[in-house]
Motif scaffolding. Sequence first.
Motif: not given
Length: 203
Positions: A116-120, A135-139, A142-151
């Motif tokens: 829920x919180x660590x996304x590409x 389900x999404x195989x686009x990444x 590997x992809x850099x990530x952003x943690x959604x709590x506190x961006x």
Amino acid sequence: MLSYLTAETSFLRSFGNRSLLLLVLCVLTRSGESVAKGSGIGVALDINPAVIVVFGPVLALILLVSLKLEADTLLLARETALDETISLQSEISPWLYLLFSVPAASAAFMAVQFMLKLVPSRPGCDNWSAAKQLSDTAFQGGSASVYCIGNLKQGTPWIYPPAQTYLYIACVAACAYLTWRIAIDWAKARGAVVETKAAESQA
């Protein structure tokens, strides 16, 4: 008998300490900033909620594997001292089973935080969902990530959905199985299994 009780107490203390560590890590995943910085052998490490979420489920599984090995050793000691431990039959407290469930619950909590919180970072938090994490195989490469709590973006690890998501689901399932085995083995000393063996020996 005394040595067995000492070993049992030591096991519960060890289980409690490791469970406390995992609970602290779960709490830290709800912060939106780095919680510690460290360095060694020329490598700097920024410990933040994203790093904890990535390694947390695997850490919980490793800790549970070590606890299962300790429980197996304790079970062997129980069987060796079976005649004496039969007298220890008593109802097992629900609090004990609650303690046993902490590592698996912590692994599940951190796996959910990953979903829920660590996304590409490229689509970002507003354009990503738990369904895409599964389900999404686009990444998947590997992809850099952003943690959604506190961006949080600085110091976050690369992620590899959806394969990494299913790896964590497997970790949680393994943790649940190990927890069940530890609880079952614990009951062998003070539950119906012991009573059955006692009845067989009297017959």
